[in-house]
Design a protein around this motif. Sequence first.
Motif, PDB file in Angstrom:
ATOM      1  N   GLY A  85       0.828  -1.211   0.000  1.00  0.00           N
ATOM      2  CA  GLY A  85       0.000   0.000   0.000  1.00  0.00           C
ATOM      3  C   GLY A  85       0.857   1.253   0.000  1.00  0.00           C
ATOM      4  O   GLY A  85       0.583   2.214  -0.724  1.00  0.00           O
ATOM      5  N   ALA A  86       1.906   1.252   0.799  1.00  0.00           N
ATOM      6  CA  ALA A  86       2.821   2.398   0.845  1.00  0.00           C
ATOM      7  C   ALA A  86       3.536   2.561  -0.496  1.00  0.00           C
ATOM      8  O   ALA A  86       3.741   3.688  -0.964  1.00  0.00           O
ATOM      9  N   TRP A  87       3.892   1.452  -1.121  1.00  0.00           N
ATOM     10  CA  TRP A  87       4.559   1.488  -2.426  1.00  0.00           C
ATOM     11  C   TRP A  87       3.670   2.192  -3.444  1.00  0.00           C
ATOM     12  O   TRP A  87       4.109   3.089  -4.157  1.00  0.00           O
ATOM     13  N   GLY A  88       2.398   1.774  -3.499  1.00  0.00           N
ATOM     14  CA  GLY A  88       1.465   2.384  -4.443  1.00  0.00           C
ATOM     15  C   GLY A  88       1.242   3.859  -4.169  1.00  0.00           C
ATOM     16  O   GLY A  88       1.218   4.687  -5.085  1.00  0.00           O
ATOM     17  N   THR A  89       1.098   4.207  -2.891  1.00  0.00           N
ATOM     18  CA  THR A  89       0.895   5.605  -2.516  1.00  0.00           C
ATOM     19  C   THR A  89       2.088   6.446  -2.919  1.00  0.00           C
ATOM     20  O   THR A  89       1.938   7.522  -3.510  1.00  0.00           O
ATOM     21  N   ARG A  90       3.286   5.981  -2.613  1.00  0.00           N
ATOM     22  CA  ARG A  90       4.496   6.739  -2.942  1.00  0.00           C
ATOM     23  C   ARG A  90       4.712   6.825  -4.445  1.00  0.00           C
ATOM     24  O   ARG A  90       5.177   7.836  -4.948  1.00  0.00           O
ATOM     25  N   GLY A  94       4.877  10.184  -6.791  1.00  0.00           N
ATOM     26  CA  GLY A  94       6.127  10.458  -7.487  1.00  0.00           C
ATOM     27  C   GLY A  94       7.353  10.469  -6.589  1.00  0.00           C
ATOM     28  O   GLY A  94       8.371  11.064  -6.927  1.00  0.00           O
ATOM     29  N   ARG A  95       7.302   9.764  -5.469  1.00  0.00           N
ATOM     30  CA  ARG A  95       8.427   9.709  -4.530  1.00  0.00           C
ATOM     31  C   ARG A  95       9.222   8.426  -4.796  1.00  0.00           C
ATOM     32  O   ARG A  95       9.096   7.446  -4.072  1.00  0.00           O
ATOM     33  N   TRP A  96      10.046   8.475  -5.825  1.00  0.00           N
ATOM     34  CA  TRP A  96      10.701   7.272  -6.328  1.00  0.00           C
ATOM     35  C   TRP A  96      11.795   6.747  -5.415  1.00  0.00           C
ATOM     36  O   TRP A  96      12.040   5.529  -5.384  1.00  0.00           O
ATOM     37  N   GLY A 100      11.848   2.908  -4.012  1.00  0.00           N
ATOM     38  CA  GLY A 100      13.024   2.039  -4.018  1.00  0.00           C
ATOM     39  C   GLY A 100      13.274   1.400  -2.663  1.00  0.00           C
ATOM     40  O   GLY A 100      13.502   0.186  -2.568  1.00  0.00           O
ATOM     41  N   TRP A 101      13.235   2.206  -1.605  1.00  0.00           N
ATOM     42  CA  TRP A 101      13.452   1.666  -0.263  1.00  0.00           C
ATOM     43  C   TRP A 101      12.354   0.686   0.131  1.00  0.00           C
ATOM     44  O   TRP A 101      12.620  -0.364   0.728  1.00  0.00           O
ATOM     45  N   ALA A 107      11.330  -7.010  -0.239  1.00  0.00           N
ATOM     46  CA  ALA A 107      12.181  -8.155  -0.591  1.00  0.00           C
ATOM     47  C   ALA A 107      12.751  -8.817   0.663  1.00  0.00           C
ATOM     48  O   ALA A 107      12.743 -10.048   0.780  1.00  0.00           O
ATOM     49  N   VAL A 108      13.227  -8.024   1.605  1.00  0.00           N
ATOM     50  CA  VAL A 108      13.783  -8.583   2.847  1.00  0.00           C
ATOM     51  C   VAL A 108      12.682  -9.259   3.653  1.00  0.00           C
ATOM     52  O   VAL A 108      12.886 -10.352   4.203  1.00  0.00           O
ATOM     53  N   LEU A 109      11.518  -8.640   3.727  1.00  0.00           N
ATOM     54  CA  LEU A 109      10.396  -9.249   4.454  1.00  0.00           C
ATOM     55  C   LEU A 109       9.971 -10.575   3.818  1.00  0.00           C
ATOM     56  O   LEU A 109       9.664 -11.536   4.523  1.00  0.00           O
ATOM     57  N   ALA A 110       9.981 -10.646   2.481  1.00  0.00           N
ATOM     58  CA  ALA A 110       9.636 -11.899   1.802  1.00  0.00           C
ATOM     59  C   ALA A 110      10.658 -12.985   2.131  1.00  0.00           C
ATOM     60  O   ALA A 110      10.291 -14.142   2.369  1.00  0.00           O
TER      61      ALA A 110
END
Length: 127
Positions: A85-90, A94-96, A100-101, A107-110
Amino acid sequence: MRWGARQARWVAAWLAGAWLARMFVEMGWVKFFADGFWTEAFARWGYPPWLRILVGLGEVVGGLALLVPWIASYGALTLIVVMLGAWGTRALDGRWTDVGWITVYVAVLAWIAAEWWSWRVGPRARR
């Protein structure tokens, strides 16, 4: 007991989880306060106030779960949902750099979820 690659991966998963747990608990906790940055940010993004509390709760509970091996997979999966959700919002904002972070965190959580899941269903669970 002889230490091998599997045990080393579990230690690495726990250490990564502990580091992320601290971050997520801190970031989630501040979302409970109405006079903070996140209240304004969620309003600016057009989200209802209850979503800020729900996200904060997910971050705190998911972060704490990362510290407990037998539920760490569930905590990681909870946090992945929050982070998507945060990824989509950012991305829409336009907060690229943030995107990225967040991608790295997901990835680490997965990886953490997979490591602890293998711990739950591996040879140790069959004893």
